[in-house]
Design a protein around this motif. Structure first.
Motif, mmCIF file in Angstrom:
data_model
loop_
_atom_site.group_PDB
_atom_site.id
_atom_site.type_symbol
_atom_site.label_atom_id
_atom_site.label_comp_id
_atom_site.label_asym_id
_atom_site.label_seq_id
_atom_site.Cartn_x
_atom_site.Cartn_y
_atom_site.Cartn_z
ATOM 1 N N UNK A 173 0.840 -1.210 0.000
ATOM 2 C CA UNK A 173 0.000 0.000 0.000
ATOM 3 C C UNK A 173 0.869 1.253 0.000
ATOM 4 N N UNK A 174 1.937 1.248 0.785
ATOM 5 C CA UNK A 174 2.845 2.398 0.829
ATOM 6 C C UNK A 174 3.541 2.602 -0.515
ATOM 7 N N UNK A 175 3.909 1.466 -1.148
ATOM 8 C CA UNK A 175 4.578 1.517 -2.456
ATOM 9 C C UNK A 175 3.653 2.173 -3.488
ATOM 10 N N UNK A 176 2.338 1.868 -3.359
ATOM 11 C CA UNK A 176 1.344 2.418 -4.277
ATOM 12 C C UNK A 176 0.830 3.787 -3.820
ATOM 13 N N UNK A 177 1.448 4.303 -2.743
ATOM 14 C CA UNK A 177 1.100 5.607 -2.175
ATOM 15 C C UNK A 177 -0.350 5.687 -1.710
ATOM 16 N N UNK A 178 -0.893 4.498 -1.320
ATOM 17 C CA UNK A 178 -2.229 4.450 -0.745
ATOM 18 C C UNK A 178 -2.066 4.531 0.777
ATOM 19 N N UNK A 179 -1.779 5.738 1.272
ATOM 20 C CA UNK A 179 -1.411 5.907 2.673
ATOM 21 C C UNK A 179 -2.593 5.708 3.622
ATOM 22 N N UNK A 180 -3.793 5.947 3.140
ATOM 23 C CA UNK A 180 -4.980 5.712 3.975
ATOM 24 C C UNK A 180 -5.100 4.225 4.284
ATOM 25 N N UNK A 181 -4.905 3.392 3.235
ATOM 26 C CA UNK A 181 -4.965 1.938 3.435
ATOM 27 C C UNK A 181 -3.811 1.491 4.334
ATOM 28 N N UNK A 182 -2.615 2.061 4.118
ATOM 29 C CA UNK A 182 -1.453 1.693 4.927
ATOM 30 C C UNK A 182 -1.703 1.989 6.405
ATOM 31 N N UNK A 183 -2.339 3.139 6.662
ATOM 32 C CA UNK A 183 -2.624 3.506 8.057
ATOM 33 C C UNK A 183 -3.647 2.573 8.685
ATOM 34 N N UNK A 184 -4.646 2.184 7.925
ATOM 35 C CA UNK A 184 -5.673 1.284 8.474
ATOM 36 C C UNK A 184 -5.087 -0.099 8.763
ATOM 37 N N UNK A 185 -4.166 -0.543 7.885
ATOM 38 C CA UNK A 185 -3.501 -1.841 8.124
ATOM 39 C C UNK A 185 -2.625 -1.766 9.375
ATOM 40 N N UNK A 186 -1.942 -0.621 9.543
ATOM 41 C CA UNK A 186 -1.107 -0.451 10.742
ATOM 42 C C UNK A 186 -1.967 -0.544 12.004
ATOM 43 N N UNK A 187 -3.179 0.044 11.964
ATOM 44 C CA UNK A 187 -4.079 -0.034 13.114
ATOM 45 C C UNK A 187 -4.511 -1.473 13.373
#
Length: 464
Positions: free
Chosen positions: A429-443
């Protein structure tokens, strides 16, 4: 190395009696219950003393006894409907579970009172034959006024000792003087006993350590240790009967660790502020408990609060993160020898640590030296050109100092496969610059008890 001697009330240069050999005797627990956090402080302090003396090249022989028969053990065993020996053996097993959990190494010898009756009776006989002890009914008492130096460890006036002793005379005791104390106690109905020339009975508490220490160490001990609560009457009485029986000093140096308070009050079951090591370990883990107990210099009073424990958890996390980052960097560092700058820095931290520990085993300042090293390691890791040789020396010194303190020893748990998959998904997700998804996965990772962050060395995953 200089150690504060309770007997002389000053720091003294530590010089072993016999060349490089060091004999240490530390009074162990009375095994009627699981050990509490106050017991644990003594265990950890003297474990570090032993580790440090070995680190400095001494040949250390460490003895710690078990008092495995006494009034509390007998009472609790009767309540449980088992023999006192069954209860004490069960508690000794539980002791080792907690002590090893705290990374406290087993003593070279763990003598038990019940296995030392013969040598105890030998000492009782010596005291009677020399006129320092007398029979009274089935009891045998040490005559305190026959020993002119009585009170020299606790530095208490004899009048005060006598006044206090008058308040502690138990019903049925037939002493000539309130300060006299039992070296052999006549058995009461329903109690375990051993046959003796004085009738059926069992040893007094104080004589156990005197008999066992002199049996396993010929001549004075280099160091005799324990908690400050043992100074009087236990260690005072040990000195009196040992020196009268043997004719030589019991120990060259007396070391006593300070007491542990809870929320600035003395720990007590009646006050509801009593903590077993087992209970703290279940909540925080054994590692933080050990770290917390070593944060203060051993003679200082230590105050336990939940916030102090949480601070210990955070401090250990910082140390482990540093170690993990160092190991990751070592795997990819450029080949090369250690730089002069790094070598000088590492040696300075080693010297700082040794100076702290040489000053009356100051673990508080020793830990400060470790965190100074951590700060400098983290700085070195920012240098893209730092050599493998430099990192290897930094790791060597880090492991050396934390090893003497015994503060990093629990292996990290294997990270669950589902967490690893989520971390990989977050990377994508971070590689694809989908930071919203990356943050939700981190949660989501956080909800499973793990934290994830990007570092210069790569993605770091750690258990919360």
């Amino acid at each position: 190395m200089r150690i504060y001697n309770t007997m002389t009330r000053k720091k003294e240069e530590f010089v072993p009696i016999d060349g490089n050999k060091v004999n240490i005797y530390v009074c162990g627990p009375t095994v009627y219950n699981l050990i509490h956090v106050g017991n644990a402080r003594q265990l950890c302090v003297f474990d570090v003393l032993r580790r440090y003396l070995k680190y400095r090249g001494y040949d250390v022989r460490y003895i710690q006894n078990f008092t495995d028969v006494d009034d509390k053990i007998i009472r609790i065993a009767n309540e449980r409907g088992i023999s006192p020996f069954e209860h004490s053996e069960a508690m000794i097993k539980e002791y080792f579970k907690d002590a090893r959990g705290l990374n406290v190494a087993d003593a070279d010898l763990h003598p038990k009172a019940t296995e030392s009756i013969g040598i105890i009776l030998d000492m009782v006989k010596k005291l009677i034959d020399k006129g320092f002890a007398y029979q009274s009914g089935g009891d045998v008492y040490f005559s305190a006024n026959k020993y002119p130096e009585y009170g020299k460890l606790s530095h208490m006036p004899l009048d005060d000792l006598r006044a206090g002793a008058s308040e502690r005379v138990d019903i049925g005791e037939q002493k000539r003087d309130p300060m006299d104390f039992a070296v052999w106690k006549a058995a009461k109905e329903g109690e375990p006993y051993w046959d003796s020339p004085y009738g059926k009975g069992r040893p007094g508490w104080h004589i156990e350590c005197s008999a066992m220490s002199s049996h396993y160490v010929s001549g004075p001990l280099d160091i005799h240790g324990g908690g400050a609560d043992l100074i009087f009457p236990h260690h005072e009485n040990e000195i009196a009967q040992s020196e009268c029986a043997n004719g030589y000093a019991l120990a060259n140096i007396w070391m006593h660790n300070g007491m542990l308070n809870v929320d600035n009050r003395k720990m007590s079951k009646s006050k509801g502020n009593f903590f077993l090591v087992r209970d703290l370990a279940e909540k925080f883990g054994y590692e933080p408990v050990r770290f917390m107990l070593l944060q203060a210099q051993y003679r200082a009073q230590l105050n336990y609060t939940p916030e102090v424990m949480e601070g210990a958890v955070a401090s250990l996390s910082r140390l482990k993160t540093c170690k993990k980052s160092l190991e990751k960097s070592m795997a990819s560092a450029k080949t090369g020898s250690c730089s002069d700058e790094i070598r000088a820095m590492a040696e300075n931290r080693r010297k700082q640590f040794i100076e702290a520990m040489d000053d009356d085993l100051n673990t508080a300042d020793g830990i400060t030296a470790v965190f100074e090293l951590v700060r400098e390691i983290n700085t070195a890791l920012l240098d893209k050109n730092v050599s493998a040789g430099s990192l290897e020396l930094l790791k060597e010194v880090f492991d050396e100092l934390t090893g003497v303190l015994g503060i990093i020893y629990v292996k990290e748990e294997e990270i669950p496969e589902e967490v690893i998959k989520l971390v990989e998904k977050r990377k994508e997700a971070r590689k694809n610059k989908d930071f919203a998804l990356a943050d939700s996965i981190r949660e989501e990772i956080y909800s499973k008890g793990y934290a994830v962050e990007e570092t210069r060395q790569g993605t770091d995953i750690r258990k919360l």
